[in-house]
Design a protein around this motif. Structure first.
Motif, PDB file in Angstrom:
ATOM      1  N   ILE A 265       0.858  -1.180   0.000  1.00 58.31           N
ATOM      2  CA  ILE A 265       0.000   0.000   0.000  1.00 58.31           C
ATOM      3  C   ILE A 265       0.895   1.232   0.000  1.00 58.31           C
ATOM      4  N   SER A 266       0.678   2.123  -0.959  1.00 54.05           N
ATOM      5  CA  SER A 266       1.474   3.342  -1.036  1.00 54.05           C
ATOM      6  C   SER A 266       0.557   4.538  -1.230  1.00 54.05           C
TER       7      SER A 266
ATOM      8  N   HIS B  88       3.982  -1.781 -11.478  1.00 55.41           N
ATOM      9  CA  HIS B  88       3.199  -0.746 -10.814  1.00 55.41           C
ATOM     10  C   HIS B  88       3.911  -0.321  -9.542  1.00 55.41           C
ATOM     11  N   GLY B  89       3.722   0.968  -9.200  1.00 60.03           N
ATOM     12  CA  GLY B  89       4.263   1.475  -7.954  1.00 60.03           C
ATOM     13  C   GLY B  89       5.711   1.926  -8.092  1.00 60.03           C
ATOM     14  N   SER B  90       6.146   2.728  -7.147  1.00 58.97           N
ATOM     15  CA  SER B  90       7.514   3.226  -7.150  1.00 58.97           C
ATOM     16  C   SER B  90       8.435   2.229  -6.471  1.00 58.97           C
ATOM     17  N   SER B  91       9.646   2.105  -7.001  1.00 58.84           N
ATOM     18  CA  SER B  91      10.617   1.198  -6.389  1.00 58.84           C
ATOM     19  C   SER B  91      11.250   1.804  -5.152  1.00 58.84           C
TER      20      SER B  91
ATOM     21  N   ASP C 133       5.006   7.698  -0.613  1.00 60.42           N
ATOM     22  CA  ASP C 133       5.392   6.955   0.593  1.00 60.42           C
ATOM     23  C   ASP C 133       4.753   5.574   0.562  1.00 60.42           C
ATOM     24  N   THR C 134       5.544   4.574   0.915  1.00 56.83           N
ATOM     25  CA  THR C 134       5.023   3.224   1.064  1.00 56.83           C
ATOM     26  C   THR C 134       4.538   3.055   2.496  1.00 56.83           C
ATOM     27  N   MET C 135       3.231   2.832   2.643  1.00 63.61           N
ATOM     28  CA  MET C 135       2.654   2.713   3.981  1.00 63.61           C
ATOM     29  C   MET C 135       2.841   1.318   4.554  1.00 63.61           C
ATOM     30  N   SER C 136       2.717   0.292   3.714  1.00 64.53           N
ATOM     31  CA  SER C 136       2.968  -1.083   4.155  1.00 64.53           C
ATOM     32  C   SER C 136       3.226  -1.929   2.925  1.00 64.53           C
TER      33      SER C 136
END
Length: 214
Positions: free
Chosen positions: A10-11, A54-57, A36-39
């Motif tokens: 989850i970001s 998908h999503g940032s590394s 920010d990566t929340m979890s």
């Protein structure tokens, strides 16, 4: 890995862009972005050279500020951007100006800088200077376009040290002959110098071209 594992990441991404028109000639813009990566579940990709689709590394914070000046007979703009991530810090700057000193002549100049350093200590930077010239007189059968580029790239601290410098000039001409005939000539030249782990390589390339159209 399973789809259930991927779903546990989850970001949150937040971005803002604002523009201001200060007066008839000046304008500015501002941008900010944060991820920010929340979890998440720690999962290694199948191929370390290919990031997830998908999503940032990596979490990051980015910002930019730019300005434009347009008095009417020419235009100038500039922009500075910065990005602070867990795996890399980088910044870039760019500026350009465009004008028509005479009715048949157009000139565009631009300059870009980029610099980054990753968590492993590798440092990359590059610069790019361009000068473009267009000659397009009204009622004349001639059109001439010329582009001059000066580029420099450096890469230090990685698997090997690398430095490259290039000077490239390209000129294209077009002539509208009688009725349905058009003729074109082209010349391009590039000087290239590379240094790979303190070993120098250099060379010159010439390109010639001619074209006729009916």
């Amino acid at each position: 890995r399973s789809k259930d594992d991927i779903a546990k990441t989850i970001s949150a991404d937040v971005s803002l862009t604002q523009k201001w028109k200060l007066n008839e000639q000046w304008s500015m813009d501002f941008g900010a972005e944060k991820s920010d990566t929340m979890s998440s579940v720690s999962i290694a990709p199948f191929n370390s050279n290919v990031p997830f689709a998908h999503g940032s590394s990596s979490d990051y914070t980015a910002g930019s500020i730019g300005s434009t000046y347009n008095p009417g007979n020419w235009i100038w703009n500039a922009r500075i951007e910065t990005r602070d991530a867990a795996n890399e810090e980088s910044w870039s700057a760019a500026t350009s100006a465009q004008t028509n000193p005479r009715e048949a002549i157009g000139v565009l100049t631009s300059f870009k800088l980029f610099d980054s350093k990753n968590a492993a200590g590798a440092h990359r930077s590059n610069s790019d200077l361009r000068i473009d010239l267009a000659y397009r007189p009204i009622g004349s059968p001639w059109i001439v376009l010329n582009k001059l580029e000066l580029k420099e790239e450096t890469d230090e601290g990685g698997s090997f040290d690398y430095e490259n410098r290039r000077i490239v000039n390209t000129i294209n001409t077009n002539y509208y002959a009688i009725d349905r005939w058009q003729f074109g000539l082209q010349h391009g030249i590039k000087y290239n110098k590379e240094t790979i782990d303190k070993v120098d390589y250099n060379g010159v390339i010439n390109l010639y071209g001619a074209e006729a159209r009916y």
